[in-house]
Design a protein around this motif. Sequence first.
Motif, mmCIF file in Angstrom:
data_model
loop_
_atom_site.group_PDB
_atom_site.id
_atom_site.type_symbol
_atom_site.label_atom_id
_atom_site.label_comp_id
_atom_site.label_asym_id
_atom_site.label_seq_id
_atom_site.Cartn_x
_atom_site.Cartn_y
_atom_site.Cartn_z
ATOM 1 N N CYS A 128 -2.593 0.429 -3.970
ATOM 2 C CA CYS A 128 -2.024 -0.748 -3.303
ATOM 3 C C CYS A 128 -1.633 -1.752 -4.379
ATOM 4 O O CYS A 128 -2.477 -2.234 -5.133
ATOM 5 N N PRO A 142 0.861 -1.180 0.000
ATOM 6 C CA PRO A 142 0.000 0.000 0.000
ATOM 7 C C PRO A 142 0.904 1.239 0.000
ATOM 8 O O PRO A 142 1.741 1.380 0.882
ATOM 9 N N PHE A 145 -5.314 4.799 4.242
ATOM 10 C CA PHE A 145 -5.292 4.062 2.972
ATOM 11 C C PHE A 145 -6.364 4.527 1.985
ATOM 12 O O PHE A 145 -6.489 3.967 0.894
ATOM 13 N N CYS A 157 -8.258 1.467 -0.687
ATOM 14 C CA CYS A 157 -7.209 1.455 -1.721
ATOM 15 C C CYS A 157 -7.778 1.142 -3.095
ATOM 16 O O CYS A 157 -8.810 0.482 -3.214
#
Lengths: 291, 291
Positions: A145, A123, A140, A170
């Motif tokens: 990612c 990530p 995130f 992500c």
Amino acid sequence: MKDLQRICVIGLGLLGGSISSAIRQRLPGVSVVGYSHRPATRAKARTLAVAAEIADDLPTAVVGADLIILATPIFTFERYFADINGLIRSDCIVTDVGSTKVLPHRWAAEKLTDGGVYIGSHPIAGSEQRGVEFARDDLFVDARCILTKDRGVRRDAVKALKEFWSALGCFIEMMDPAEHDRVLANVSHLPHVIAAGLVNASDPRDMRSAGKGFLDSTRIASGPANVWTDVLLANTHNLVEGIDRVLAELSAIKHALKAEDRQAIDAFLDGASKKRAALVTYKIKKKELLS
Amino acid sequence: MKDLQRICVIGLGLLGGSISSAIRQRLPGVSVVGYSHRPATRAKARTLAVAAEIADDLPTAVVGADLIILATPIFTFERYFADINGLIRSDCIVTDVGSTKVLPHRWAAEKLTDGGVYIGSHPIAGSEQRGVEFARDDLFVDARCILTKDRGVRRDAVKALKEFWSALGCFIEMMDPAEHDRVLANVSHLPHVIAAGLVNASDPRDMRSAGKGFLDSTRIASGPANVWTDVLLANTHNLVEGIDRVLAELSAIKHALKAEDRQAIDAFLDGASKKRAALVTYKIKKKELLS
């Protein structure tokens, strides 16, 4: 997450703490157990409640997990794979958040001999800050990612891991481990080395006059040395190639400056300016940058 | 401004246009005349009304001025000094906004033989944008402006120029021209060269994966090549010294990587991280950065 009922996060720094917090926030039905080999970090993680459960030993942390995420420095992975081998379920997905992927794949193949499905995760999130106290459950969101996998890995495991990172916000990209390490050397690890070299070459007495340009171009050099030492050591071949390219550029501009060769200096600067303008245009088009 | 009733700005790009606009905004009693050697720029400046008066020729622009500000590329200064010599009042203050100061001082001493008091200015403001259309009347607010002077220059002229830049929002610092060029090479011109070298050494195909780190550390490389070519050419000696220091750092880390020397890599990264942390602490203390 139908297939991931129990997730174990090993390493409770900025990334591990943020993953645990993000799971609590975004996947309320999933149980998370956190583990750090440092008692002080475990105590801090309990106080900050980054995970419902903080285990005091590794076996307790990993037994029964559907997904294990290593968020420790890269060169600890080999040992963790060896230590959890035999303790984990054969269908347990094992991943990591390391910034290089070739070595983790090699170590997983060598050490996870009694089951466990290794898939690499990277990530691209974080900051120059470190420590669980900087953990954020939205770290995130909108991050890229990258997942890396060996041939023949079970497709349902890849699908489950994709769903997991997607749930944390992500967007996912699949890459070959070697290609990942080559590209990341160029866009991340090499700039880090260059920024650190520039800082090391500077005289603190001149810094009174340093402005936004110097600060921005060296920001990444503030990253935690212990994490980055592992990253560089895990990607030496690609980095040496990149450093050689930068050395060639700097030698060329040095000779142009000594010769007061206006045309060569202008070509050097104009080439860089146009190339970066194309990059900015691309990032705006991809909505990774605001226009 | 008691002593500066008429100010002439030569060069109407981002800096010259911003100076003209800032004078109009902040010194309403002062008359400003702008000049550019390009008819298209003059037309644009008239449309944008960056100055009350835009002159079509240099003599009209400079005659009767109390202050003349050169906001053109550095290597045009010698010619401008020669061209205005004899046209200007003997007590006219002549300055510039060039990023190096040794050569402007030399050229002024050689060419301004019929009067005019040269003092160097370096307002540390701007952006990677260029052109009068990006001019902003607040560009100099809270900016550092370094003034450089030869011995024996009239103190009232220095005082008037200080007051002028202060009125535009700058805080003033006096420096010796040679010291200015050495320090600015290290905090500005060298980082620009390094950023451009990193961009030139990159493969556009990898840029899809470039993130904030790459973008920030190369931002300054987007600056206009023609302006920066002059800056580098006017500061070759200091730059070559700086490039040599960076080359030494990069060669050292390259060898440490090849030898997989963890201790040397960690010392390289930890040294840079601590040195930059000290810089950030200093800048926060000086209120140049937010904490």
